[in-house]
Design a protein around this motif. Structure first.
Motif, PDB file in Angstrom:
ATOM      1  N   TYR A  81      29.445  42.325  30.012  1.00  0.00           N
ATOM      2  CA  TYR A  81      30.544  42.114  30.836  1.00  0.00           C
ATOM      3  C   TYR A  81      31.789  41.278  30.258  1.00  0.00           C
ATOM      4  O   TYR A  81      31.447  40.148  29.715  1.00  0.00           O
ATOM      5  N   LEU A  82      33.071  41.918  30.151  1.00  0.00           N
ATOM      6  CA  LEU A  82      34.077  41.325  29.574  1.00  0.00           C
ATOM      7  C   LEU A  82      35.201  40.785  30.576  1.00  0.00           C
ATOM      8  O   LEU A  82      35.324  41.254  31.840  1.00  0.00           O
ATOM      9  N   ARG A  83      35.754  39.565  30.011  1.00  0.00           N
ATOM     10  CA  ARG A  83      36.710  39.183  30.985  1.00  0.00           C
ATOM     11  C   ARG A  83      38.035  38.419  30.231  1.00  0.00           C
ATOM     12  O   ARG A  83      37.584  37.670  29.155  1.00  0.00           O
ATOM     13  N   LEU A  84      38.912  38.409  30.663  1.00  0.00           N
ATOM     14  CA  LEU A  84      40.148  37.596  29.775  1.00  0.00           C
ATOM     15  C   LEU A  84      40.635  36.129  30.512  1.00  0.00           C
ATOM     16  O   LEU A  84      40.618  36.317  31.764  1.00  0.00           O
ATOM     17  N   ASN A 142      36.362  30.778  43.688  1.00  0.00           N
ATOM     18  CA  ASN A 142      36.466  31.938  44.727  1.00  0.00           C
ATOM     19  C   ASN A 142      37.529  33.219  44.119  1.00  0.00           C
ATOM     20  O   ASN A 142      37.088  34.169  44.441  1.00  0.00           O
ATOM     21  N   GLU A 143      38.664  32.806  43.619  1.00  0.00           N
ATOM     22  CA  GLU A 143      39.621  33.900  43.135  1.00  0.00           C
ATOM     23  C   GLU A 143      39.032  34.488  41.950  1.00  0.00           C
ATOM     24  O   GLU A 143      39.115  35.729  41.668  1.00  0.00           O
ATOM     25  N   GLN A 148      36.262  39.596  39.876  1.00  0.00           N
ATOM     26  CA  GLN A 148      35.164  40.107  39.100  1.00  0.00           C
ATOM     27  C   GLN A 148      34.667  41.154  39.937  1.00  0.00           C
ATOM     28  O   GLN A 148      34.210  42.127  39.786  1.00  0.00           O
ATOM     29  N   ILE A 149      34.571  41.046  41.098  1.00  0.00           N
ATOM     30  CA  ILE A 149      34.525  42.276  42.278  1.00  0.00           C
ATOM     31  C   ILE A 149      35.379  43.180  42.231  1.00  0.00           C
ATOM     32  O   ILE A 149      34.866  44.581  42.245  1.00  0.00           O
ATOM     33  N   GLU A 150      36.448  43.000  42.176  1.00  0.00           N
ATOM     34  CA  GLU A 150      37.666  43.888  41.954  1.00  0.00           C
ATOM     35  C   GLU A 150      37.294  44.891  40.640  1.00  0.00           C
ATOM     36  O   GLU A 150      37.299  45.997  40.659  1.00  0.00           O
ATOM     37  N   TYR A 151      36.940  44.181  39.611  1.00  0.00           N
ATOM     38  CA  TYR A 151      36.637  44.833  38.408  1.00  0.00           C
ATOM     39  C   TYR A 151      35.436  45.526  38.421  1.00  0.00           C
ATOM     40  O   TYR A 151      35.605  46.759  37.792  1.00  0.00           O
ATOM     41  N   ILE A 152      34.374  45.128  38.857  1.00  0.00           N
ATOM     42  CA  ILE A 152      33.295  46.118  39.048  1.00  0.00           C
ATOM     43  C   ILE A 152      33.564  47.305  39.694  1.00  0.00           C
ATOM     44  O   ILE A 152      32.989  48.471  39.378  1.00  0.00           O
ATOM     45  N   GLN A 169      45.888  47.184  36.850  1.00  0.00           N
ATOM     46  CA  GLN A 169      46.528  46.188  37.863  1.00  0.00           C
ATOM     47  C   GLN A 169      45.778  44.837  37.935  1.00  0.00           C
ATOM     48  O   GLN A 169      46.448  43.830  38.273  1.00  0.00           O
ATOM     49  N   ILE A 170      44.264  44.815  37.689  1.00  0.00           N
ATOM     50  CA  ILE A 170      43.659  43.533  37.495  1.00  0.00           C
ATOM     51  C   ILE A 170      44.028  42.663  36.469  1.00  0.00           C
ATOM     52  O   ILE A 170      44.511  41.430  36.810  1.00  0.00           O
TER      53      ILE A 170
END
Length: 229
Positions: A81-84, A142-143, A148-152, A169-170
């Motif tokens: 799982y990736l995030r920036l 929470n944000e 993360q939900i939107e990304y999934i 968009q995310i």
């Protein structure tokens, strides 16, 4: 239990400004964090350097003063799982109030950046003493969870093109600069990174990015991507 230390004025003007940034992020007066200045350490990282990797309990919290970082989490089955994160953010947000690590995580500098580290115990102590800090962090957590939900959900898009558009968009909302009619993703975006984020192969990703450019949705200026709203 942390006890307040006597604050000794430091002549390092840059570090003092960075501490003000941290206080602003936590939504507290800088006078609250200053007594603990000796607990804080400022680091500089070059692009590509590993900032931290977790194989056990996280003992420090990281405040990104400037720059961009990439987090990669993986579980025992090998799923990633990736995030920036961009400047003025705290991480790992998901482990601030959680003692047991659930996955392996590595954080890498995508650009040259500065990071302030301080003990997680200190942050927990400040949260107990100053409810505004806890409330602010809880809101930011929470944000983070919502994105993360939107990304999934984006990864489950029906088409590869829709997947990439939704991930873009995310990214615009989380690490982009808003200029009214468009967003700008600075310094970090590449076809390979988008391929990694979308779970698509590089060839497919490159073809879709080229198509979006032809549709005037994406404009690329060297490593800066301009995304039309």
């Amino acid at each position: 239990m942390y006890e307040e230390n006597i604050y000794i004025e430091n002549s390092d003007y840059e570090f003092d400004n960075n501490i003000r940034q941290l206080a602003s992020y936590l939504n507290i007066p800088v006078s609250i964090i200053r007594p603990y200045k000796e607990e804080l350490t400022l680091y500089r990282y070059k692009k590509g350097q590993v900032i931290y990797h977790s194989t056990d309990q996280i003992k420090f919290v990281y405040f990104l003063v400037n720059g961009y970082v990439l987090h990669e989490s993986s579980n025992i089955t090998g799923e990633n799982y990736l995030r920036l994160n961009k400047d003025e953010s705290i991480f790992p947000m998901n482990r601030i109030f959680y003692e047991v690590p659930t996955s392996y995580e590595v954080c890498t500098a995508l650009t040259d950046c500065k990071v302030i580290t301080f003990p997680k115990d200190l942050l927990e102590y400040l949260c107990r003493k100053h409810t505004k800090i806890f409330e602010n962090l809880f809101s930011k957590l929470n944000e983070t969870i919502q994105f993360q939900i939107e990304y999934i959900m984006a990864l489950r898009a029906k088409s590869a093109k829709e997947r990439i558009q939704r991930i873009l968009q995310i990214l615009c909302l989380t690490i982009g600069d808003d200029y009214g009619e468009f967003y700008e993703l600075k310094q970090i975006m590449t076809v390979q990174l988008m391929s990694n984020l979308s779970g698509l192969n590089r060839k497919t990703t490159g073809e879709i990015i080229k198509e979006l450019k032809m549709e005037d949705i994406i404009y690329q200026d060297k490593r800066n991507w301009i995304i039309k709203k």
